[in-house]
Scaffold this motif. Structure first.
Motif, PDB file in Angstrom:
ATOM      1  N   ILE A 258       0.837  -1.206   0.000  1.00  0.00           N
ATOM      2  CA  ILE A 258       0.000   0.000   0.000  1.00  0.00           C
ATOM      3  C   ILE A 258       0.867   1.249   0.000  1.00  0.00           C
ATOM      4  N   LEU A 259       1.900   1.266   0.819  1.00  0.00           N
ATOM      5  CA  LEU A 259       2.771   2.440   0.856  1.00  0.00           C
ATOM      6  C   LEU A 259       3.475   2.661  -0.479  1.00  0.00           C
ATOM      7  N   MET A 260       3.941   1.581  -1.089  1.00  0.00           N
ATOM      8  CA  MET A 260       4.623   1.709  -2.369  1.00  0.00           C
ATOM      9  C   MET A 260       3.676   2.214  -3.456  1.00  0.00           C
ATOM     10  N   LEU A 261       2.482   1.645  -3.509  1.00  0.00           N
ATOM     11  CA  LEU A 261       1.550   2.026  -4.562  1.00  0.00           C
ATOM     12  C   LEU A 261       0.874   3.366  -4.298  1.00  0.00           C
ATOM     13  N   THR A 262       0.863   3.818  -3.058  1.00  0.00           N
ATOM     14  CA  THR A 262       0.318   5.128  -2.747  1.00  0.00           C
ATOM     15  C   THR A 262       1.217   6.223  -3.302  1.00  0.00           C
ATOM     16  N   ALA A 263       2.489   5.943  -3.397  1.00  0.00           N
ATOM     17  CA  ALA A 263       3.433   6.930  -3.914  1.00  0.00           C
ATOM     18  C   ALA A 263       3.333   7.089  -5.429  1.00  0.00           C
ATOM     19  N   LEU A 264       2.761   6.137  -6.129  1.00  0.00           N
ATOM     20  CA  LEU A 264       2.706   6.202  -7.594  1.00  0.00           C
ATOM     21  C   LEU A 264       1.998   7.448  -8.130  1.00  0.00           C
ATOM     22  N   PRO A 265       0.821   7.824  -7.635  1.00  0.00           N
ATOM     23  CA  PRO A 265       0.181   9.026  -8.186  1.00  0.00           C
ATOM     24  C   PRO A 265       1.024  10.284  -8.012  1.00  0.00           C
ATOM     25  N   LEU A 266       1.783  10.365  -6.937  1.00  0.00           N
ATOM     26  CA  LEU A 266       2.645  11.526  -6.738  1.00  0.00           C
ATOM     27  C   LEU A 266       3.717  11.588  -7.818  1.00  0.00           C
ATOM     28  N   TYR A 267       4.297  10.451  -8.136  1.00  0.00           N
ATOM     29  CA  TYR A 267       5.289  10.420  -9.212  1.00  0.00           C
ATOM     30  C   TYR A 267       4.644  10.701 -10.558  1.00  0.00           C
ATOM     31  N   CYS A 268       3.446  10.199 -10.760  1.00  0.00           N
ATOM     32  CA  CYS A 268       2.735  10.462 -12.015  1.00  0.00           C
ATOM     33  C   CYS A 268       2.459  11.950 -12.152  1.00  0.00           C
ATOM     34  N   TYR A 269       1.977  12.532 -11.073  1.00  0.00           N
ATOM     35  CA  TYR A 269       1.609  13.939 -11.101  1.00  0.00           C
ATOM     36  C   TYR A 269       2.825  14.808 -11.379  1.00  0.00           C
ATOM     37  N   ALA A 270       3.937  14.448 -10.806  1.00  0.00           N
ATOM     38  CA  ALA A 270       5.154  15.207 -11.027  1.00  0.00           C
ATOM     39  C   ALA A 270       5.668  15.016 -12.448  1.00  0.00           C
ATOM     40  N   GLY A 271       5.360  13.882 -13.067  1.00  0.00           N
ATOM     41  CA  GLY A 271       5.806  13.621 -14.421  1.00  0.00           C
ATOM     42  C   GLY A 271       7.298  13.352 -14.531  1.00  0.00           C
ATOM     43  N   ILE A 272       7.934  13.082 -13.423  1.00  0.00           N
ATOM     44  CA  ILE A 272       9.379  12.875 -13.400  1.00  0.00           C
ATOM     45  C   ILE A 272       9.668  11.418 -13.075  1.00  0.00           C
ATOM     46  N   GLY A 273      10.432  10.783 -13.907  1.00  0.00           N
ATOM     47  CA  GLY A 273      10.879   9.436 -13.603  1.00  0.00           C
ATOM     48  C   GLY A 273       9.786   8.387 -13.634  1.00  0.00           C
ATOM     49  N   PHE A 274       8.715   8.648 -14.329  1.00  0.00           N
ATOM     50  CA  PHE A 274       7.598   7.713 -14.317  1.00  0.00           C
ATOM     51  C   PHE A 274       7.975   6.388 -14.964  1.00  0.00           C
ATOM     52  N   ASP A 275       8.701   6.419 -16.046  1.00  0.00           N
ATOM     53  CA  ASP A 275       9.129   5.173 -16.697  1.00  0.00           C
ATOM     54  C   ASP A 275      10.067   4.373 -15.803  1.00  0.00           C
ATOM     55  N   ILE A 276      10.948   5.077 -15.114  1.00  0.00           N
ATOM     56  CA  ILE A 276      11.866   4.403 -14.196  1.00  0.00           C
ATOM     57  C   ILE A 276      11.083   3.766 -13.062  1.00  0.00           C
ATOM     58  N   LEU A 277      10.135   4.508 -12.507  1.00  0.00           N
ATOM     59  CA  LEU A 277       9.318   3.972 -11.415  1.00  0.00           C
ATOM     60  C   LEU A 277       8.518   2.768 -11.880  1.00  0.00           C
ATOM     61  N   ASP A 278       7.975   2.827 -13.080  1.00  0.00           N
ATOM     62  CA  ASP A 278       7.223   1.706 -13.626  1.00  0.00           C
ATOM     63  C   ASP A 278       8.107   0.466 -13.746  1.00  0.00           C
ATOM     64  N   ASP A 279       9.329   0.649 -14.229  1.00  0.00           N
ATOM     65  CA  ASP A 279      10.269  -0.473 -14.344  1.00  0.00           C
ATOM     66  C   ASP A 279      10.608  -1.056 -12.978  1.00  0.00           C
ATOM     67  N   VAL A 280      10.811  -0.185 -11.996  1.00  0.00           N
ATOM     68  CA  VAL A 280      11.156  -0.646 -10.649  1.00  0.00           C
ATOM     69  C   VAL A 280       9.999  -1.423 -10.034  1.00  0.00           C
ATOM     70  N   VAL A 281       8.784  -0.921 -10.175  1.00  0.00           N
ATOM     71  CA  VAL A 281       7.613  -1.621  -9.618  1.00  0.00           C
ATOM     72  C   VAL A 281       7.443  -2.975 -10.298  1.00  0.00           C
ATOM     73  N   ASN A 282       7.553  -3.010 -11.615  1.00  0.00           N
ATOM     74  CA  ASN A 282       7.410  -4.272 -12.333  1.00  0.00           C
ATOM     75  C   ASN A 282       8.494  -5.272 -11.942  1.00  0.00           C
ATOM     76  N   MET A 283       9.714  -4.786 -11.758  1.00  0.00           N
ATOM     77  CA  MET A 283      10.799  -5.660 -11.352  1.00  0.00           C
ATOM     78  C   MET A 283      10.577  -6.161  -9.917  1.00  0.00           C
ATOM     79  N   THR A 284      10.014  -5.309  -9.078  1.00  0.00           N
ATOM     80  CA  THR A 284       9.774  -5.686  -7.683  1.00  0.00           C
ATOM     81  C   THR A 284       8.736  -6.789  -7.575  1.00  0.00           C
ATOM     82  N   ILE A 285       7.681  -6.731  -8.369  1.00  0.00           N
ATOM     83  CA  ILE A 285       6.616  -7.728  -8.256  1.00  0.00           C
ATOM     84  C   ILE A 285       6.818  -8.928  -9.170  1.00  0.00           C
ATOM     85  N   ASP A 286       7.854  -8.907  -9.994  1.00  0.00           N
ATOM     86  CA  ASP A 286       8.125 -10.025 -10.903  1.00  0.00           C
ATOM     87  C   ASP A 286       8.743 -11.197 -10.132  1.00  0.00           C
TER      88      ASP A 286
END
Length: 93
Positions: free
Chosen positions: A6-34
């Motif tokens: 929950i804490l990890m996924l709660t941070a996602l909208p903040l990164y989306c809103y900022a528009g910074i590093g979204f692709d990197i964050l997406d890769d990290v999340v996907n790698m974490t749950i893989d």
């Protein structure tokens, strides 16, 4: 485990809103749950984001939280991730 997710996924909208590093964050999340990525490979891929041993321990803990989870649970995490990406705050990015 649920709190970490929950804490990890709660941070996602903040990164989306900022528009910074979204692709990197997406890769990290996907790698974490893989489940096919083991802890050693995960840590080596996260090395550029790890300034020290404490951060490396946190990355190890995060990855180890997802390793014993069932396939169904991991699919639900991915669904939640996509719901966040499709949210009002992320849709512009």
């Amino acid at each position: 485990m649920k709190l970490v997710t929950i804490l990890m996924l709660t941070a996602l909208p903040l990164y989306c809103y900022a528009g910074i590093g979204f692709d990197i964050l997406d890769d990290v999340v996907n790698m974490t749950i893989d489940p096919d990525v083991d802890v050693t490979e995960y840590i080596s891929n996260m090395q550029e984001f790890s300034p020290g041993k404490e951060t490396e321990k946190a990355f190890t803990f995060m990855k180890e939280c997802f390793l014993p989870q069932s396939k169904e649970t991991l699919e639900k995490v991915q669904e939640l991730q996509q719901a966040i990406y499709s949210s009002f705050w992320c849709v512009r990015y």
